[in-house]
Design a protein around this motif. Sequence first.
Motif, mmCIF file in Angstrom:
data_model
loop_
_atom_site.group_PDB
_atom_site.id
_atom_site.type_symbol
_atom_site.label_atom_id
_atom_site.label_comp_id
_atom_site.label_asym_id
_atom_site.label_seq_id
_atom_site.Cartn_x
_atom_site.Cartn_y
_atom_site.Cartn_z
ATOM 1 N N PHE A 34 9.305 -20.984 -5.563
ATOM 2 C CA PHE A 34 10.674 -20.496 -5.709
ATOM 3 C C PHE A 34 11.286 -20.996 -7.018
ATOM 4 C CE2 PHE A 34 15.252 -21.157 -4.934
ATOM 5 C CZ PHE A 34 15.635 -19.852 -4.724
ATOM 6 N N ALA A 35 11.059 -22.264 -7.353
ATOM 7 C CA ALA A 35 11.599 -22.824 -8.588
ATOM 8 C C ALA A 35 10.990 -22.146 -9.812
ATOM 9 C CB ALA A 35 11.352 -24.328 -8.636
ATOM 10 N N ILE A 36 9.700 -21.866 -9.765
ATOM 11 C CA ILE A 36 9.033 -21.197 -10.891
ATOM 12 C C ILE A 36 9.594 -19.785 -11.069
ATOM 13 C CG2 ILE A 36 6.826 -20.222 -11.656
ATOM 14 C CD1 ILE A 36 5.497 -22.701 -10.378
ATOM 15 N N VAL A 37 9.736 -19.051 -9.982
ATOM 16 C CA VAL A 37 10.262 -17.682 -10.053
ATOM 17 C C VAL A 37 11.695 -17.681 -10.576
ATOM 18 C CG1 VAL A 37 10.929 -15.693 -8.652
ATOM 19 C CG2 VAL A 37 8.698 -16.757 -8.333
ATOM 20 N N MET A 38 12.517 -18.612 -10.112
ATOM 21 C CA MET A 38 13.908 -18.683 -10.578
ATOM 22 C C MET A 38 13.972 -19.054 -12.066
ATOM 23 S SD MET A 38 16.190 -17.791 -8.461
ATOM 24 C CE MET A 38 15.176 -16.511 -7.769
ATOM 25 N N ALA A 39 13.073 -19.914 -12.536
ATOM 26 C CA ALA A 39 13.050 -20.274 -13.955
ATOM 27 C C ALA A 39 12.673 -19.063 -14.812
ATOM 28 C CB ALA A 39 12.075 -21.424 -14.193
ATOM 29 N N ILE A 40 11.681 -18.313 -14.377
ATOM 30 C CA ILE A 40 11.287 -17.103 -15.111
ATOM 31 C C ILE A 40 12.431 -16.094 -15.110
ATOM 32 C CG2 ILE A 40 9.737 -15.106 -15.061
ATOM 33 C CD1 ILE A 40 7.563 -17.037 -14.033
ATOM 34 N N LEU A 42 15.624 -16.719 -14.871
ATOM 35 C CA LEU A 42 16.681 -17.221 -15.737
ATOM 36 C C LEU A 42 16.354 -16.973 -17.205
ATOM 37 C CD1 LEU A 42 19.365 -18.772 -15.949
ATOM 38 C CD2 LEU A 42 18.005 -20.860 -16.104
ATOM 39 N N VAL A 43 15.123 -17.226 -17.609
ATOM 40 C CA VAL A 43 14.725 -16.993 -19.001
ATOM 41 C C VAL A 43 14.842 -15.508 -19.342
ATOM 42 C CG1 VAL A 43 12.728 -17.010 -20.557
ATOM 43 C CG2 VAL A 43 13.255 -19.028 -19.187
ATOM 44 N N LEU A 44 14.354 -14.647 -18.462
ATOM 45 C CA LEU A 44 14.445 -13.202 -18.722
ATOM 46 C C LEU A 44 15.890 -12.728 -18.761
ATOM 47 C CD1 LEU A 44 11.480 -11.832 -16.589
ATOM 48 C CD2 LEU A 44 11.602 -12.063 -19.069
ATOM 49 N N ALA A 45 16.734 -13.251 -17.902
ATOM 50 C CA ALA A 45 18.139 -12.865 -17.905
ATOM 51 C C ALA A 45 18.823 -13.302 -19.190
ATOM 52 C CB ALA A 45 18.848 -13.457 -16.684
ATOM 53 N N VAL A 46 18.534 -14.510 -19.664
ATOM 54 C CA VAL A 46 19.142 -14.991 -20.905
ATOM 55 C C VAL A 46 18.675 -14.154 -22.086
ATOM 56 C CG1 VAL A 46 19.155 -16.931 -22.519
ATOM 57 C CG2 VAL A 46 19.574 -17.332 -20.096
ATOM 58 N N VAL A 47 17.386 -13.837 -22.133
ATOM 59 C CA VAL A 47 16.865 -13.016 -23.232
ATOM 60 C C VAL A 47 17.473 -11.616 -23.189
ATOM 61 C CG1 VAL A 47 14.772 -11.883 -24.091
ATOM 62 C CG2 VAL A 47 14.728 -14.305 -23.496
ATOM 63 N N PHE A 48 17.535 -11.029 -22.013
ATOM 64 C CA PHE A 48 18.078 -9.676 -21.874
ATOM 65 C C PHE A 48 19.559 -9.642 -22.229
ATOM 66 C CE2 PHE A 48 19.949 -6.267 -19.235
ATOM 67 C CZ PHE A 48 19.280 -5.196 -19.793
ATOM 68 N N LEU A 49 20.328 -10.559 -21.691
ATOM 69 C CA LEU A 49 21.758 -10.578 -21.990
ATOM 70 C C LEU A 49 22.020 -10.961 -23.445
ATOM 71 C CD1 LEU A 49 23.119 -12.170 -18.718
ATOM 72 C CD2 LEU A 49 23.219 -9.776 -19.424
#
Length: 58
Positions: A34-40, A42-49
Amino acid sequence: MIPLVNLIMMFVWAFSSNTNPNKANYFKAALILFAIVMAIYLVLAVVFLGSIAANQYQ
């Protein structure tokens, strides 16, 4: 509210001293996943936004 209860119970089952060791190990692995999926996510959301914000001010 239900997903929050599920997450809390995962911590209880993973780290309780009187839980079956197989069950505790399963939930420790589930929490790590769960922590790994949430980290990925978060990174994708930051890059996209960030890309949206960068294109907005050009």
